[in-house]
Write an enzyme that holds these catalytic residues in place. Structure first.
Site, PDB file in Angstrom:
ATOM      1  N   HIS A 162       0.786  -1.233   0.000  1.00 36.87           N
ATOM      2  CA  HIS A 162       0.000   0.000   0.000  1.00 36.87           C
ATOM      3  C   HIS A 162       0.810   1.269   0.000  1.00 36.87           C
ATOM      4  CE1 HIS A 162      -3.613  -1.832  -0.539  1.00 36.87           C
ATOM      5  NE2 HIS A 162      -4.072  -0.622  -0.759  1.00 36.87           N
ATOM      6  N   GLU A 219      -9.904  -9.860  -8.539  1.00 31.55           N
ATOM      7  CA  GLU A 219      -8.564  -9.913  -7.959  1.00 31.55           C
ATOM      8  C   GLU A 219      -8.282 -11.251  -7.293  1.00 31.55           C
ATOM      9  OE1 GLU A 219      -8.180  -6.650  -5.200  1.00 31.55           O
ATOM     10  OE2 GLU A 219     -10.178  -6.931  -4.404  1.00 31.55           O
ATOM     11  N   ASP A 253      -3.672  -7.471  -6.271  1.00 33.96           N
ATOM     12  CA  ASP A 253      -3.986  -8.677  -5.513  1.00 33.96           C
ATOM     13  C   ASP A 253      -4.007  -9.905  -6.420  1.00 33.96           C
ATOM     14  OD1 ASP A 253      -4.231  -8.198  -2.718  1.00 33.96           O
ATOM     15  OD2 ASP A 253      -5.853  -6.828  -3.205  1.00 33.96           O
ATOM     16  N   CYS A 291      -7.764  -1.534 -12.692  1.00 29.98           N
ATOM     17  CA  CYS A 291      -7.384  -0.452 -11.784  1.00 29.98           C
ATOM     18  C   CYS A 291      -6.148  -0.789 -10.952  1.00 29.98           C
ATOM     19  CB  CYS A 291      -8.540  -0.095 -10.869  1.00 29.98           C
ATOM     20  SG  CYS A 291      -9.063  -1.459  -9.831  1.00 29.98           S
TER      21      CYS A 291
HETATM   22  C1  PEP Z   1      -5.688  -4.413  -6.640  1.00 33.37           C
HETATM   23  O1  PEP Z   1      -5.639  -5.338  -5.835  1.00 33.37           O
HETATM   24  O2  PEP Z   1      -5.198  -4.452  -7.775  1.00 33.37           O
HETATM   25  C2  PEP Z   1      -6.341  -3.142  -6.277  1.00 33.37           C
HETATM   26  C3  PEP Z   1      -6.521  -2.193  -7.156  1.00 33.37           C
HETATM   27  O3  PEP Z   1      -6.717  -2.997  -4.995  1.00 33.37           O
HETATM   28  P1  PEP Z   1      -5.730  -2.665  -3.790  1.00 33.37           P
HETATM   29  O4  PEP Z   1      -4.393  -2.377  -4.355  1.00 33.37           O
HETATM   30  O5  PEP Z   1      -6.320  -1.503  -3.098  1.00 33.37           O
HETATM   31  O6  PEP Z   1      -5.786  -3.906  -2.984  1.00 33.37           O
HETATM   32 MG    MG Z   2      -6.906  -5.344  -4.115  1.00 33.41          MG
END
Ligand code: PEP
Ligand code: MG
Length: 753
Positions: free
Chosen positions: A361, A602, A626, A673
């Site tokens: 993150h 994901e 993910d 995304c």
């Molecule tokens: C992902 O897992 O690609 C995603 C966009 O969500 P996050 O990175 O917030 O887990």
């Molecule tokens: Mg994710």
């Protein structure tokens, strides 16, 4: 012996420089093992020779003078084999070389073990007996454990400037290699952002003043108790009584006398408060775990949770607002969102994270802010780096500590070139993201912080493709109320209206913990995360959906996205809650449009079970961060396996392509995304897959637009085809990097223009 080992490692870690660290190591090991001599050799990276750096028991005149070519001597054998070597009599071994300087040959039994850090042999630690009694397995185990631990600590010491100058010659390690996090280069001053999230991560440290530590602990108890009571009151009526009573239980545990007594005892023995707390919690956990009664045994979990909460509070000082240097580089074990938010944006030059990998993150946030980041550096002592100057190269994951003037000058030049590139990209602002053969791509922004709104608007996006609603939750000390959530969501929806905003429901658990909603799991990434938490705490999801829907009234630009979905039943259950909120709002006379309900792809099960999900969901968004984690079986935050995590792996690309193709066949809107969309290399491949909705952090959108405008879809299709036949992610990156260089976009994938 384990206690002795712990002491050695602590002393080595606290040593002032490399020389002192090695001295502590050899003396400690010699004493603990009761041997005649111990010696440490390190690899000199300038010529790959093993150099005798320190000894206790052998002739010290040989220090720095004994240099063994690769494979030379019995010490070289240990290095070559990368495993311990035990000999009854070293001096009769064919590889044996007496010390050339001192002629030392009075050796008997020999035991040597390599010091390996991240797969690289840093050196060798050896012990000798004068007689020929071979070392047994216990001693071997001890030496292996010692070298394994010392390697980490030495790697850290070697990375420091004072660690380097001790080596006899050569430029030595001029930088520390991590993994690339967010692109860009920066020169700045280190500010330690180390906040230990786990008690087990707290190191032993001596209390400078026991009274100060005692007071710190007392204050932490008071603060945590007050906060728990306040949170409990806020959640009154929102949580089922069973969950709600946890707040009271925790408040009682925090103030428990037996905990305080144990902590004070340890402080008076000389420990600083966090380590005293760590030991006290361990003891209490052990007491509860040994109990017969199952319910009492389960209390151990609560005690751990309380310990973590207190630990965070004890570190509150390091979180307090303060003066930050003009070019602050935050360095920490984990650099949390809250730590990043403390630094004024214009002062934040870079982020270095000892743990965490390319898609943790911290990286997502660094990219959102357009700040370079390097991850997974392992064992640097963060506090000691505070105040040092560093240069970071986020493209290749390199950190220079107290860099030479020439390095600084070179990076200053690169920084200027980067700025020039950014200015050039600005010029693309009002131009469409259209390929040279006329395909229009819609670029959306990923957001999550109110501070994201402005940069996201500045880069001109088609809307918000992913609003990470957990970010505002992570910045707080307790759950935000529905009306507070409403305010936040309304600002976001208003800022982008009439453009669409895809708001993802709370995605907590796994690598996104909330301090005030502790989830203790051995396998948290496969556990209670995202929609799984939300469906078991409908009150949290209901409040959030209500806040989102109310915020969309009159704007009608909201879509709702569900994270971590693996089964169609989860979407059905979420839709029931959505209907419930719509009914409630209707009864209250609030008129809102039903938002499309989407699903994040994901989890591999969801991705390959897309047909069934398509019957429940209005749209899909592929979360490659993910998805890559689950396809590669690599925890995206674990530096030990960070090198195995790569969203460009051909098999990952194939899985994404499958989802895109299938969604298109079923006529379901699909976007992507994950960070792959913000990676220029990824953008080319996604273009080749026929995806025309991409969502990435605002800071990467101009670069992605540049890529799209410089390439034809036909060429992207061709590159994708070649990429899919390659053996691994590295080959894919090289292929696309050189294609980008060919069209004049090299500045996007390396430092400089
Ligand atoms: C992902 O897992 O690609 C995603 C966009 O969500 P996050 O990175 O917030 O887990
Ligand atoms: Mg994710």
């Amino acid at each position: 012996m384990i206690e002795q080992l712990r002491l050695i490692v602590t002393r080595v870690a606290e040593a002032a420089d490399l020389g002192a660290a090695l001295e502590c190591a050899v003396q400690g090991v010699r004493e603990a093992m009761g041997v005649a001599a111990c010696a440490a050799y390190l690899v000199d990276p300038s010529d790959d020779y093993l150099v005798l750096m320190e000894t206790d028991g052998l002739d010290r005149k040989a220090i720095g003078k004994v240099r063994l070519a690769p494979g030379e001597g019995v010490v070289g054998l240990v290095r070559e084999r990368r495993e311990p070597v035990a000999l009854e009599d070293a001096s009769v071994h064919p590889r044996f070389r007496p010390f050339p300087v001192t002629g030392e040959k009075r050796f008997g039994a020999f035991l040597g073990a390599p010091m390996i850090h991240r797969g690289k042999v840093l050196g060798v630690l050896i012990v000798f007996r004068r007689n020929r009694r071979r070392f047994g397995t216990r001693q071997e185990d001890f030496l292996v454990t010692a070298t394994a631990q010392l390697a980490g600590v030495l790697a850290m010491t070697l990375a420091r400037p004072d660690g380097r100058i001790q080596l006899p010659r050569g430029p030595q390690a001029t930088y520390v290699q991590g993994v690339p996090g967010a692109p860009g280069v920066a020169i700045g001053e280190v500010v330690a952002a180390s906040v230990f999230a786990e008690l087990d991560a707290v190191p032993d440290r001596t209390a400078a003043d026991t009274e100060v530590e005692v007071t710190a602990f007392r204050e932490a108890v008071t603060a945590v108790q007050a906060e728990l009571i306040a949170s409990g009151e806020r959640m009154q009526g929102l949580l089922p009584s069973e969950a709600h009573s946890l707040f009271e239980v925790y408040a009682l545990l925090v103030g428990d006398e037996s905990l305080a007594t144990r902590v004070f005892e340890r402080i008076h023995e000389g420990l600083w408060a966090p380590a005293a707390l760590r030991d006290a919690i361990r003891e209490l956990v052990a007491v509860f775990e040994a109990m017969e009664d199952e319910r009492l045994r389960a209390r151990a979990e609560d005690i751990r949770a309380v310990g973590r909460r207190l630990l965070l509070e004890l570190q509150v000082d390091s979180r307090a607002p303060r003066e930050f240097p003009e070019r602050t580089v935050l360095v920490g074990d984990e650099v949390s969102l809250a730590r990043i938010a403390d630094v004024p944006r214009e002062r934040l030059a870079g982020i270095i994270c000892l743990r965490g990998s390319v898609l943790s993150h911290t990286v997502v946030i660094a990219r959102a802010l357009g700040v370079p980041a390097v991850m997974g550096l392992g064992d640097l002592a963060t506090e000691r780096l505070a105040g040092h100057s560093v240069v970071i190269d986020g493209y290749i994951g390199r950190v220079f500590i107290d860099p030479a003037p020439a390095v600084v000058a070179e990076f200053a030049r690169l920084e200027r070139e980067e700025e020039a590139l950014t200015a050039e990209l600005e010029a693309l602002r009002d131009l469409p993201a259209e390929t040279t053969d006329g395909t229009r791509i819609l670029l959306y922004a990923n957001t999550g912080l109110v501070s994201d709104i402005e940069p996201s608007l500045r880069v001109e996006s088609a809307g918000v493709g992913l609003y990470r609603s957990e970010f505002p939750f992570m910045l707080r000390e307790s759950f935000p109320s529905e009306s507070e959530q409403y305010e936040t969501y309304r600002r976001m929806l208003e800022a982008f209206a009439p453009r669409p905003v895809v708001m993802r429901t709370l995605d907590i658990g796994g690598d996104k913990p909330l301090a005030y909603f502790p989830i203790e799991e051995t396998n948290s990434l496969l556990g209670w995360r995202g929609i799984r938490v939300a469906l078991q705490h409908p009150e949290i999801l209901l409040a959030q959906l209500k806040a989102m829907l109310r915020a969309s009234a009159g704007l009608d630009n909201l879509s709702v996205l569900l994270p971590m979905v693996s089964q169609p039943s989860e979407v059905r259950a979420a839709r029931v809650l959505l209907d419930q909120v719509l009914d409630a709002l209707d009864e209250e006379g609030v008129s809102v449009v039903r938002p499309p309900l989407g699903v994040m792809l994901e989890v591999p099960l969801a991705l390959f079970g897309l047909d069934a999900l398509a019957r429940e969901a209005d749209f899909f968004s592929i979360g490659t961060n993910d998805l890559t984690q689950y396809l590669t079986a690599v925890d995206r935050g674990n530096p030990r396996v960070a090198h195995l995590y790569n969203h460009l792996a051909p098999a990952v690309l194939r899985a994404i392509k499958h989802a895109v193709d299938r969604a298109h066949q079923l006529d379901k809107p699909v976007s992507l995304c994950g960070e792959l969309a913000g990676d220029p290399v990824g953008a080319v491949l996604l273009l080749g897959m026929g995806l025309d909705h991409l969502s990435a952090s605002a800071s990467s959108l101009p670069r992605i637009k540049w890529v799209i405008r410089s390439i034809s879809r036909a060429h992207a299709v061709e590159l994708l085809e070649r990429a899919l036949s390659l053996p691994d992610a590295g080959a894919v990156r090289s292929l696309i990097n050189s294609a980008l260089e060919d069209v004049g976009l090299g500045g996007l994938v390396r430092a400089g223009r």
